[in-house]
Design a protein around this motif. Structure first.
Motif, PDB file in Angstrom:
ATOM      1  N   GLY A  68       0.838  -1.192   0.000  1.00  0.00           N
ATOM      2  CA  GLY A  68       0.000   0.000   0.000  1.00  0.00           C
ATOM      3  C   GLY A  68       0.868   1.234   0.000  1.00  0.00           C
ATOM      4  N   TRP A  69       0.375   2.288   0.647  1.00  0.00           N
ATOM      5  CA  TRP A  69       1.069   3.567   0.617  1.00  0.00           C
ATOM      6  C   TRP A  69       1.433   4.003   2.020  1.00  0.00           C
ATOM      7  CZ3 TRP A  69      -2.988   1.967  -2.255  1.00  0.00           C
ATOM      8  CH2 TRP A  69      -2.728   1.825  -3.621  1.00  0.00           C
ATOM      9  N   GLN A  70       2.533   4.730   2.110  1.00  0.00           N
ATOM     10  CA  GLN A  70       3.057   5.151   3.403  1.00  0.00           C
ATOM     11  C   GLN A  70       3.419   6.630   3.358  1.00  0.00           C
ATOM     12  OE1 GLN A  70       6.611   3.042   4.729  1.00  0.00           O
ATOM     13  NE2 GLN A  70       7.367   4.966   5.536  1.00  0.00           N
ATOM     14  N   VAL A  71       2.954   7.366   4.361  1.00  0.00           N
ATOM     15  CA  VAL A  71       3.441   8.725   4.573  1.00  0.00           C
ATOM     16  C   VAL A  71       4.656   8.597   5.481  1.00  0.00           C
ATOM     17  CG1 VAL A  71       2.938  11.010   5.493  1.00  0.00           C
ATOM     18  CG2 VAL A  71       1.166   9.741   4.250  1.00  0.00           C
ATOM     19  N   GLU A  72       5.780   9.042   4.986  1.00  0.00           N
ATOM     20  CA  GLU A  72       7.075   8.844   5.645  1.00  0.00           C
ATOM     21  C   GLU A  72       7.198   9.637   6.945  1.00  0.00           C
ATOM     22  OE1 GLU A  72      11.042   7.144   5.387  1.00  0.00           O
ATOM     23  OE2 GLU A  72       9.128   6.704   4.437  1.00  0.00           O
ATOM     24  N   VAL A  73       7.789   9.000   7.954  1.00  0.00           N
ATOM     25  CA  VAL A  73       8.236   9.639   9.201  1.00  0.00           C
ATOM     26  C   VAL A  73       9.683   9.199   9.363  1.00  0.00           C
ATOM     27  CG1 VAL A  73       7.982   9.668  11.714  1.00  0.00           C
ATOM     28  CG2 VAL A  73       5.946   9.710  10.261  1.00  0.00           C
ATOM     29  N   ALA A  74      10.608  10.142   9.272  1.00  0.00           N
ATOM     30  CA  ALA A  74      12.028   9.796   9.233  1.00  0.00           C
ATOM     31  C   ALA A  74      12.855  10.963   9.793  1.00  0.00           C
ATOM     32  CB  ALA A  74      12.449   9.482   7.798  1.00  0.00           C
TER      33      ALA A  74
END
Length: 137
Positions: A39-45
Motif C-alpha cells: 500500500g502507501w506510506q506517509v514517511e516519518v524519518a
C-alpha cells in the motif's frame, strides 16, 4: 498496529516524536500478508529523509519526496503533528501545519485497506505516537 476497518476516504491527524534515528511512517489503504505490508506510506524519518512524503510499498517506490526547503519543518526530538487527508486519488499531507504534498494518483484512488503505524526493525529506532484521530469522509 493497524485499524481493523478499511478506510477509503479519511482525514487523519496524529502526533509523533522520534527518539532515535530510523525510518517509520503511517500506512494507508494498505493490506497485510504476515509482516509484508502493501500500500502507501506517509514517511516519518530523520531530517533530510522526506517526512510527509508518500512512498508505495512493494510497488512504484517514492511517489512524492519532500523538497529540501521543507526539510526544516520537522522538529527532531520533539512532538510533531502530522495530518493526512485522502479522498479518492487525492492525497494531501501537512507537517506541523505546513503543507508537504498535494497530488492525485489513479492507483491510490483504486486502493483499499487499513491505516497502520509502521516501523522498520533494527537500527535502534524509537518513535512515540499519540492523539490519533481519524475522521471518515
Amino acid at each position: 498496529m493497524s485499524t481493523e476497518k478499511f478506510y477509503k476516504n479519511f482525514d487523519l491527524s496524529l502526533q509523533f516524536k522520534q527518539e532515535a534515528n530510523g525510518n517509520s511512517g503511517v500506512f494507508f489503504r494498505s493490506t497485510f500478508e504476515g509482516t509484508k505490508v502493501s500500500g502507501w506510506q506517509v514517511e516519518v524519518a530523520p531530517p533530510g529523509h522526506d517526512t510527509g512524503g508518500v512512498y508505495e510499498s512493494y510497488g512504484r517506490g517514492w511517489l512524492v519526496q519532500i523538497p529540501e526547503e521543507k526539510e526544516t519543518i520537522l522538529k527532531p526530538g520533539a512532538w510533531n503533528t502530522l495530518r493526512i487527508r485522502v479522498e479518492g486519488g487525492h492525497v494531501q499531507t501537512w507537517l506541523n501545519g505546513q503543507p508537504m504534498v498535494d497530488f492525485t494518483d489513479e492507483k491510490i484512488g483504486q486502493g483499499e485497506g487499513a491505516i497502520a503505524l509502521q516501523i522498520h526493525d533494527g537500527g535502534g529506532i524509537k518513535v512515540r505516537w499519540k492523539d490519533l484521530i481519524v475522521n471518515q469522509l
